[in-house]
Structure formats: structure tokens, C-alpha cells
Scaffold this active site. Structure first.
Site, PDB file in Angstrom:
ATOM      1  CG  HIS A 122      -1.887   0.992   1.424  1.00 26.23           C
ATOM      2  ND1 HIS A 122      -1.617   2.267   1.858  1.00 26.23           N
ATOM      3  CD2 HIS A 122      -3.219   0.947   1.194  1.00 26.23           C
ATOM      4  CE1 HIS A 122      -2.749   2.957   1.889  1.00 26.23           C
ATOM      5  NE2 HIS A 122      -3.732   2.183   1.494  1.00 26.23           N
ATOM      6  CG  ASP A 199       0.463  -2.581   6.163  1.00 25.74           C
ATOM      7  OD1 ASP A 199      -0.460  -2.663   6.996  1.00 25.74           O
ATOM      8  OD2 ASP A 199       0.331  -2.006   5.064  1.00 25.74           O
ATOM      9  CE  LYS A 225      -7.609  -0.324   6.186  1.00 27.46           C
ATOM     10  NZ  LYS A 225      -8.053   0.160   4.899  1.00 27.46           N
TER      11      LYS A 225
HETATM   12  N1  PMP Z   1      -1.864  -0.832   4.515  1.00 21.56           N
HETATM   13  C1  PMP Z   1      -2.840  -1.536   3.940  1.00 21.56           C
HETATM   14  C2  PMP Z   1      -2.545  -2.900   3.406  1.00 21.56           C
HETATM   15  C3  PMP Z   1      -4.117  -0.979   3.845  1.00 21.56           C
HETATM   16  O1  PMP Z   1      -5.094  -1.685   3.254  1.00 21.56           O
HETATM   17  C4  PMP Z   1      -4.370   0.302   4.381  1.00 21.56           C
HETATM   18  C5  PMP Z   1      -5.737   0.934   4.280  1.00 21.56           C
HETATM   19  N2  PMP Z   1      -6.326   0.855   3.019  1.00 21.56           N
HETATM   20  C6  PMP Z   1      -3.311   0.975   4.974  1.00 21.56           C
HETATM   21  C7  PMP Z   1      -2.087   0.385   5.028  1.00 21.56           C
HETATM   22  C8  PMP Z   1      -3.495   2.338   5.566  1.00 21.56           C
HETATM   23  O2  PMP Z   1      -4.357   2.286   6.650  1.00 21.56           O
HETATM   24  P1  PMP Z   1      -4.966   3.626   7.288  1.00 21.56           P
HETATM   25  O3  PMP Z   1      -5.515   4.404   6.118  1.00 21.56           O
HETATM   26  O4  PMP Z   1      -6.020   3.143   8.209  1.00 21.56           O
HETATM   27  O5  PMP Z   1      -3.854   4.321   7.969  1.00 21.56           O
END
Ligand code: PMP
Length: 405
Positions: A122, A199, A225
Site C-alpha cells: 500500500h 503492515d 478495518k
Molecule cells: N496498509 C494496507 C494494506 C491498507 O489496506 C491500508 C488501508 N487501506 C493501509 C495500510 C493504511 O491504513 P490507514 O488508512 O487506516 O492508515
């Protein structure tokens, strides 16, 4: 006891909403999950009965707020099998990764160093490393992804060398559903004495995470999540690592003493928690953990797996649909493109049928480039999804094909 998805659905008030006049099939869980009544009520109850600033007062409400807030830390630590000092509260995964980048890695990073990530990260597990790498003349290196969306582990190993200063890897890909071999990655990293961050944003709601057994130096997660509130999350950090790290945000609550001749820092986790924290966020996450444990994470994993098995052939049967991410053992994420159709258009037509999915690059632009697409449609599963949701998705996709061809 069999898994009663209708009973679970009844715990989530929002699932009764009609959208576009239709039954809601909420399949955007990788973006954020819905909240059960128990979490919503816990947060309301906190504000109705206990709200006050934590830590710095003797009055009864401050005591209640502090007890609940620190009690939440104990609950979260227990759930992830971490020590309570290893649980740093953040705004979520993104902030947790930035904390590690700026407080842990930046001071260690030298010219020519490499930060090894994977091609399926991500953006929040790429950009913070790029920012500090650019400052120090270091670089971010990405391990290849195989055609089915699995990590090329040999390719990953081949990139390890004496310049590798840090390893960051996503446990479950938000775009592909791929579950990465993090235990093997951590074992290899340990052999070479390279710190690792995992992560876990997409993992924690779907598989049991044992921070102590995993052995990662750092693990990141977002409450939203995991059926908890938005804007809250954790960095789990090995105590020895956190102890050695300087603060990254200055302010109240993170100090031991302050004077104009110099200040001293509180112990972790408080050293990294400057300012009034999100009390309701912490308490809400603890309530979400209670909720998940009452169902049983293993039962949720099995349910989502069965639903994925149910959905996959139905999507395969749709003419012109190409699934992206078919790695063995993947989690409940179905990313796909429809031949000749724009993902955004497909998403809009699904929305008209009450089906909520995400379309776009899912904050994984390098991965989109790897698969030669600019966007996918992504349906992602959670504990409350049912075969009816999948049926609604398949029917809506067939409708989209009629309208777009
Ligand atoms: N890593 C992954 C794999 C994610 O799916 C996400 C959220 N889409 C994030 C990091 C970032 O999370 P947040 O926006 O809650 O900080």
C-alpha cells in the site's frame, strides 16, 4: 456451533440501510468495515458517562476515562499477545509506519542503504520510506510479484544484501488478498539481523495475529478495518526497539520533565503519544476486539474462506471478467477487471444495484502497473457478508455487462 451469518448481520445496524432504494450488499470491507452495535454503544456510553482528559487529573471522571483508556491498552495487548508497553496508540497504520520511519529508521539510515519492500505494498508502506530515503541518499527496493499475485520469495531473497537496512512487508494485500509468508521473511531477516515491519492493516480482522510468536520488530494496524472506529490504530513494537527510539512528536504526555535547559522523555509507549489521545478510539477498538473474540476469529476466517470459494467460480463464470490475484491461500478479496469496461463505470452500475465495492488503484499504483491495469473493481469480504451479497454482486455484474456492451 455453526456460523449464523444472519445473527451477525443483525449486530450491524447500517446493514439495514437501503441504498439507491436497494438492499445493501456492503463489499468494501478492505477500505473500512462497518461497526457493530456493541462498538457504537461503547463509544456513546464513554461520552455519556466517562468523558474527561486522561492521565492528568484526580477527579472521578478523569479516573474513569483513564481506567477505560488504559484498560483498552491491556485488552489490545492481550489480543495480539504483546506486552502493554509494546502497544503504541496512533491514528492508524499510516501514522504507525511514519512513526517507525522517522523515529526508528531515519537516524540509522546512511547513503547507499536499501529499504526492501514488496511490489504489492500500500502507498503508506512505500511513501514514508521514500521520504526518508530521499533525505539520506538511500533507496527503496521492491521485490517482484508473481503472475498469480503471490510474492516471488526467491526474487525477494535475491534482493537481500549487505546494504539492506530495513524490511517492510504487507501481511495481507489490500488489492490482491495475497497472504504473504511473513514468518519466513522474518526468519530470514533475523538471520541477517535486519529489522522488519509488518503492515497488518488487512490481516487483523481476518487471521489471528500473535505478535510475540511472529517475532517482527514492528507491526501496524488500523482499528477501522477491525470493526472499530476510524482514526485510531496501533504500532506494536518490540520493547527493546521502542526503548531505544527517540520521540517523534513533541508535546504534552510524552515527557518526564520539561525545562528551558532541556527536557526528558517518558517511557514507551507514552514517549510516542504526544497530546490528548483518542480515548474513545482506544475504548472502541477494545470493544471491537471483544466482539470479534465472542464470534471467534477462527470462525470468521473459515466463514470468509467459504464465501470466497463460493464467490470465485461465480465471478469466473462472468464472460470477460479477469480476476487479479489468485494466489493459493489468499484472503477474502476479489479484485477484477471487466474486458472493455472502465472500472469506475462498473462500480457506478453496481452502486445502482445496492452493491458497494471499491474501484481504482486501491493505493497500490505500482501493483496496478505490474498487472498492466490502471484500476480494478474490488469486492472485499467481512464477517457479516453472506451468499446473498455474492448473488447480488454477480447479478449486478451481469447487468453492468448488458449496459456497457
Ligand atoms: N496498509 C494496507 C494494506 C491498507 O489496506 C491500508 C488501508 N487501506 C493501509 C495500510 C493504511 O491504513 P490507514 O488508512 O487506516 O492508515
Amino acid at each position: 456451533m455453526s456460523y449464523d451469518v444472519q445473527r451477525i448481520r443483525a449486530d450491524f445496524p447500517i446493514l439495514n440501510e437501503k441504498v439507491r432504494g436497494k438492499r445493501l450488499a456492503y463489499l468494501d470491507n478492505a477500505a473500512t468495515t462497518q461497526k457493530p452495535r456493541a462498538v457504537i454503544d461503547t463509544i456513546s456510553r464513554y461520552y455519556e458517562t466517562s468523558n474527561a482528559n486522561v492521565h492528568r487529573a484526580v477527579h472521578e471522571l478523569a479516573e474513569r476515562a483513564t481506567t477505560q483508556y488504559e484498560g483498552a491498552r491491556d485488552r489490545i495487548a492481550q489480543f495480539f499477545n504483546a506486552q502493554r508497553e509494546e502497544v503504541v496508540f496512533t491514528r492508524g497504520t499510516t501514522e504507525a509506519i511514519n512513526l517507525v520511519a522517522y523515529s526508528f529508521l531515519r537516524p540509522l539510515l546512511k547513503e547507499g542503504d536499501e529499504i526492501l519492500v514488496t511490489g504489492m505494498e500500500h502507498h503508506s508502506n512505500i511513501v514514508p520510506w521514500q521520504l526518508i530515503a530521499a533525505e539520506r541518499g538511500a533507496k527503496v527496493v521492491a521485490a517482484p510479484v508473481l503472475d498469480d499475485g503471490a510474492l516471488d520469495l526467491d526474487g525477494w531473497r535475491a534482493l537481500l544484501n549487505e546494504r539492506t537496512r530495513f524490511i517492510a512487508v504487507v501481511q495481507v494485500s489490500n488489492t490482491l488478498g495475497t497472504v504473504n509468508p511473513v514468518a519466513e521473511i522474518i526468519a530470514e531477516a533475523k538471520r541477517r539481523d535486519i529489522p522488519v515491519l509488518v503492515d497488518g492493516a488487512q490481516a487483523v480482522a481476518h487471521l489471528k495475529v500473535d505478535f510475540a510468536a511472529l517475532g517482527a520488530d514492528f507491526y501496524t494496524l488500523s482499528a477501522h478495518k477491525l470493526y472499530g472506529p476510524t482514526g485510531f490504530g496501533c504500532l506494536l513494537g518490540k520493547k527493546a526497539r521502542l526503548d531505544a527510539m527517540p520521540p517523534w512528536h513533541g508535546g504534552g504526555d510524552m515527557i518526564r520533565t520539561v525545562s528551558f535547559s532541556g527536557s526528558t522523555w517518558a517511557e514507551p509507549p507514552y514517549r510516542f503519544e504526544a497530546g490528548t489521545p483518542d480515548m474513545a478510539g482506544a475504548i472502541g477498538l477494545a470493544a471491537a476486539i471483544d466482539y470479534v473474540e465472542a464470534i471467534g476469529l477462527d470462525a470468521i476466517t473459515a466463514h470468509e474462506h467459504a464465501l470466497l470459494e463460493y464467490a470465485t467460480p461465480q465471478l469466473h463464470a462472468i464472460k470477460g471478467l479477469r480476476l487479479i490475484g489468485t494466489a493459493p491461500g489468499k484472503g477474502g478479496i476479489l479484485s477484477f477487471v471487466l474486458e472493455g469496461a472502465d472500472a469506475q463505470d462498473v462500480g457506478s452500475i453496481l452502486d445502482m444495484q445496492g452493491v458497494a465495492v471499491r474501484t481504482g488503484h486501491h493505493c497500490t499504483m505500482p501493483l496496478m502497473a505490474r498487472f498492466g491495469v490502471s484500476a480494478t473493481v474490488r469486492a472485499s469480504l467481512a464477517c457479516y457478508n453472506s451468499e446473498e451479497d455474492i448473488g447480488q454482486l454477480a447479478a449486478a455484474l451481469n447487468k453492468a455487462i448488458q449496459l456497457l456492451r
